[in-house]
Design a protein around this motif. Structure first.
Motif, short mmCIF file in Angstrom:
data_model
loop_
_atom_site.label_atom_id
_atom_site.label_comp_id
_atom_site.label_asym_id
_atom_site.label_seq_id
_atom_site.Cartn_x
_atom_site.Cartn_y
_atom_site.Cartn_z
N THR A 1 0.84 -1.19 0.00
CA THR A 1 0.00 0.00 0.00
C THR A 1 0.88 1.25 0.00
O THR A 1 2.09 1.17 0.17
CB THR A 1 -0.92 0.04 1.24
OG1 THR A 1 -0.09 0.03 2.42
CG2 THR A 1 -1.85 -1.16 1.27
N SER B 1 -2.07 6.23 2.81
CA SER B 1 -3.42 5.69 2.93
C SER B 1 -3.73 5.18 4.33
O SER B 1 -4.88 4.86 4.65
CB SER B 1 -3.62 4.54 1.93
OG SER B 1 -2.78 3.45 2.25
N LYS C 1 -12.18 -1.22 0.29
CA LYS C 1 -11.22 -0.60 -0.63
C LYS C 1 -10.90 -1.53 -1.80
O LYS C 1 -11.18 -2.71 -1.77
CB LYS C 1 -9.94 -0.22 0.14
CG LYS C 1 -10.19 0.86 1.19
CD LYS C 1 -8.91 1.22 1.93
CE LYS C 1 -9.12 2.45 2.81
NZ LYS C 1 -10.13 2.24 3.86
N ARG C 2 -10.30 -0.94 -2.84
CA ARG C 2 -10.01 -1.68 -4.07
C ARG C 2 -8.64 -2.37 -3.99
O ARG C 2 -7.65 -1.76 -3.58
CB ARG C 2 -10.02 -0.75 -5.28
CG ARG C 2 -11.31 0.02 -5.49
CD ARG C 2 -12.50 -0.88 -5.75
NE ARG C 2 -12.39 -1.59 -7.00
CZ ARG C 2 -13.24 -2.55 -7.39
NH1 ARG C 2 -14.24 -2.92 -6.59
NH2 ARG C 2 -13.08 -3.13 -8.55
N GLN D 1 -6.19 0.70 -3.77
CA GLN D 1 -5.58 1.09 -2.50
C GLN D 1 -4.61 0.04 -1.96
O GLN D 1 -3.95 0.26 -0.94
CB GLN D 1 -6.66 1.38 -1.45
CG GLN D 1 -7.45 2.66 -1.68
CD GLN D 1 -8.38 2.57 -2.88
OE1 GLN D 1 -9.23 1.67 -2.95
NE2 GLN D 1 -8.24 3.48 -3.82
#
Length: 273
Positions: A129, A133, A144-145, A193
């Motif tokens: 990540t 974030s 989240k994606r 994300q």
């Protein structure tokens, strides 16, 4: 009666042709066991640092170096062929390639289709990540994606163990990519994300960035993995020879040296005696 006599030679000729074709097919299937002159390695040529193309087009990487060292032990030539990673087992089965050798994770599901060499390297599926974030655990991916490489071991675990991550992410699905490079570009652009991928790849990729501190690697509920070489189940002699070569390269320190070169640490697997 004359008509039957005419048919008999034709039937004999047909049987001879079919027998010849069958023998040829068997010979082709066993060609690797009979020490084929050149072994063809199938790989995803974007998978740094295992096997990838430099700007000059040359294929390099940890597995490329190890394959060359192994081929030297075997006394055979080796060549590398870029393939669609999602079709790797099909390419192997069809004889387009002889080996799958590119950070190929050994798993029970894959063992149904291919024979594996002994494992030679440790790996783990991790979540990558952007630090900004504030995602510090798998649980923080809720809603989240997530990005995944199509045909990867990460995709397999994502589907097989939905409670670990799949049930958390948006729509309980992942964005699939042909390669990790594209997945990382989308991560940095904010279109996803998180990316689930190999710890080996993640560590190398982040070290190459101008600002590696922007990224974060998080481990979760997936257990460790091992990399091994995939080959056809009937290539039993080749498997024995490759296992012997890997043992020698492990004992003489070659695998450890290559690990330090590419990963800055020794990830060699020590086999139990």
């Amino acid at each position: 009666m004359k008509r039957k006599l005419v048919y008999l030679p034709l039937l004999a000729l047909l049987v001879l042709v079919l027998s010849s074709c069958s023998t040829g097919a068997i010979r082709n299937l066993n060609s690797v066991n009979n020490k084929k002159t050149t072994l063809i390695v199938g790989l995803d040529d974007t998978f740094v640092p295992m096997g990838f193309r430099e700007k000059n087009g040359q294929i390099v990487g940890f597995d490329v170096d190890l394959a060359k060292a192994t081929a030297k032990k075997l006394g055979q030539k080796i060549t590398f062929q870029a393939i669609d990673w999602n079709m790797k087992e099909t390419e192997l089965r069809n004889g387009t390639i002889d080996l799958i050798w590119n950070g190929y994770t050994k798993s029970p599901e894959r063992e149904k289709q291919v024979a594996f060499s002994q494992p030679y390297l440790r790996n783990q599926q991790v979540l990558i990540t952007m630090k900004q974030s504030n995602i510090n655990s798998f649980a923080d991916m809720k809603g989240k994606r997530l990005g995944l490489q199509n045909g990867s071991s990460g995709q397999t675990l994502f589907e097989e163990k939905p409670k670990v991550l799949k049930n958390l992410v948006a729509d309980k699905t992942a964005v699939l990519y042909d390669n990790f490079n594209t997945a990382f570009l989308d991560l940095q652009a904010g279109r996803t994300q998180g990316v689930l991928g190999d710890s080996i790849y993640a560590g190398y990729y982040i070290r190459q960035q101008q600002d590696p501190d922007r990224f974060q690697i998080t481990t979760g509920g997936f257990s460790g993995e091992t990399f091994a070489i995939g080959m056809r189940k009937q290539d039993t002699k080749l498997k024995r020879r490759i296992d012997t070569a890997l043992n020698e390269l492990r004992e003489d320190g070659t695998i450890a040296r290559l690990s330090q070169k590419w990963f800055k640490q020794d990830l060699t697997i020590t086999l139990k005696s």
